[in-house]
Write a protein that holds these residues in place. Sequence first.
Motif, PDB file in Angstrom:
ATOM      1  N   PHE A  22      -4.576  -3.016   5.624  1.00  0.00           N
ATOM      2  CA  PHE A  22      -5.794  -2.934   4.823  1.00  0.00           C
ATOM      3  C   PHE A  22      -6.879  -3.897   5.287  1.00  0.00           C
ATOM      4  CE2 PHE A  22      -2.356  -1.372   2.125  1.00  0.00           C
ATOM      5  CZ  PHE A  22      -2.835  -0.096   1.897  1.00  0.00           C
ATOM      6  N   SER A  27     -10.389   4.021   8.245  1.00  0.00           N
ATOM      7  CA  SER A  27     -10.892   5.048   7.332  1.00  0.00           C
ATOM      8  C   SER A  27      -9.701   5.604   6.540  1.00  0.00           C
ATOM      9  CB  SER A  27     -11.554   6.174   8.117  1.00  0.00           C
ATOM     10  OG  SER A  27     -10.584   6.844   8.900  1.00  0.00           O
ATOM     11  N   SER A  28      -9.996   6.300   5.465  1.00  0.00           N
ATOM     12  CA  SER A  28      -8.917   6.858   4.655  1.00  0.00           C
ATOM     13  C   SER A  28      -8.106   7.880   5.448  1.00  0.00           C
ATOM     14  CB  SER A  28      -9.475   7.481   3.373  1.00  0.00           C
ATOM     15  OG  SER A  28     -10.418   8.479   3.691  1.00  0.00           O
ATOM     16  N   GLY A  29      -8.770   8.630   6.328  1.00  0.00           N
ATOM     17  CA  GLY A  29      -8.069   9.605   7.148  1.00  0.00           C
ATOM     18  C   GLY A  29      -7.120   8.951   8.135  1.00  0.00           C
ATOM     19  N   LEU A  31      -5.814   6.022   7.836  1.00  0.00           N
ATOM     20  CA  LEU A  31      -4.754   5.417   7.036  1.00  0.00           C
ATOM     21  C   LEU A  31      -3.719   6.465   6.632  1.00  0.00           C
ATOM     22  CD1 LEU A  31      -3.733   2.829   5.746  1.00  0.00           C
ATOM     23  CD2 LEU A  31      -5.153   3.338   3.769  1.00  0.00           C
ATOM     24  N   ALA A  32      -4.176   7.661   6.280  1.00  0.00           N
ATOM     25  CA  ALA A  32      -3.249   8.737   5.905  1.00  0.00           C
ATOM     26  C   ALA A  32      -2.381   9.148   7.089  1.00  0.00           C
ATOM     27  CB  ALA A  32      -4.030   9.941   5.376  1.00  0.00           C
ATOM     28  N   TYR A  34      -1.659   7.335   9.794  1.00  0.00           N
ATOM     29  CA  TYR A  34      -0.779   6.213  10.111  1.00  0.00           C
ATOM     30  C   TYR A  34       0.396   6.164   9.129  1.00  0.00           C
ATOM     31  CZ  TYR A  34       0.758   1.430  11.080  1.00  0.00           C
ATOM     32  OH  TYR A  34       1.506   0.324  11.410  1.00  0.00           O
ATOM     33  N   SER A  35       0.098   6.359   7.860  1.00  0.00           N
ATOM     34  CA  SER A  35       1.150   6.342   6.839  1.00  0.00           C
ATOM     35  C   SER A  35       2.169   7.442   7.097  1.00  0.00           C
ATOM     36  CB  SER A  35       0.544   6.519   5.441  1.00  0.00           C
ATOM     37  OG  SER A  35      -0.315   5.467   5.137  1.00  0.00           O
ATOM     38  N   VAL A  59      -0.965  15.786   5.513  1.00  0.00           N
ATOM     39  CA  VAL A  59      -2.079  14.985   4.997  1.00  0.00           C
ATOM     40  C   VAL A  59      -3.317  15.833   4.699  1.00  0.00           C
ATOM     41  CG1 VAL A  59      -1.261  12.853   6.066  1.00  0.00           C
ATOM     42  CG2 VAL A  59      -2.859  14.305   7.306  1.00  0.00           C
ATOM     43  N   TYR A  69      -8.089  11.116  14.485  1.00  0.00           N
ATOM     44  CA  TYR A  69      -7.531   9.911  13.859  1.00  0.00           C
ATOM     45  C   TYR A  69      -6.409   9.300  14.692  1.00  0.00           C
ATOM     46  CZ  TYR A  69     -10.383  10.732   9.755  1.00  0.00           C
ATOM     47  OH  TYR A  69     -11.440  10.904   8.906  1.00  0.00           O
TER      48      TYR A  69
END
Length: 141
Positions: A22, A27-29, A31-32, A34-35, A59, A69
């Motif tokens: 964090f 970006s949120s994308g 992060l999604a 990567y998660s 995702v 991403y």
Amino acid sequence: MLWQYTKRDSVKNFFPLPNEIFSLGLSSGALAVYSYLLYCEDRKTYQCWPSYGSIGKAVRMSVNTVRKYVADLEERGLVVTESTSVTTRDGRKRNGTLRYTILPIQNAVDLHNQHQLRRLEETTEQMQVAKKLVASKEHPA
């Protein structure tokens, strides 16, 4: 009582997401994606092989967006990708999915800090040049 608390199995139903992620400004994308890669990874080899299509379905992104991403994650030092190949039953070689290797988060944090320091140095240099330019306009030789 309307609901009942059920105890969660802390090993089976979760995967680790490093706190440092964090601080990288993802970006949120990104992060999604990567998660999801962390979710898929083999915890012993730190590798996984999901296709862009599988990641996108999980995702809710298009294949091209996932590709963008993944490139961002590579650029930031979070993952490394390698091409793989498969041999079909009739002996032909085909491209396989990418092999993702999840890198230690500290590498990405160090890289991020280096980029921030470089930007700060550039900004400082620009301010010094602007200051000299203003001074030269005020006091022409």
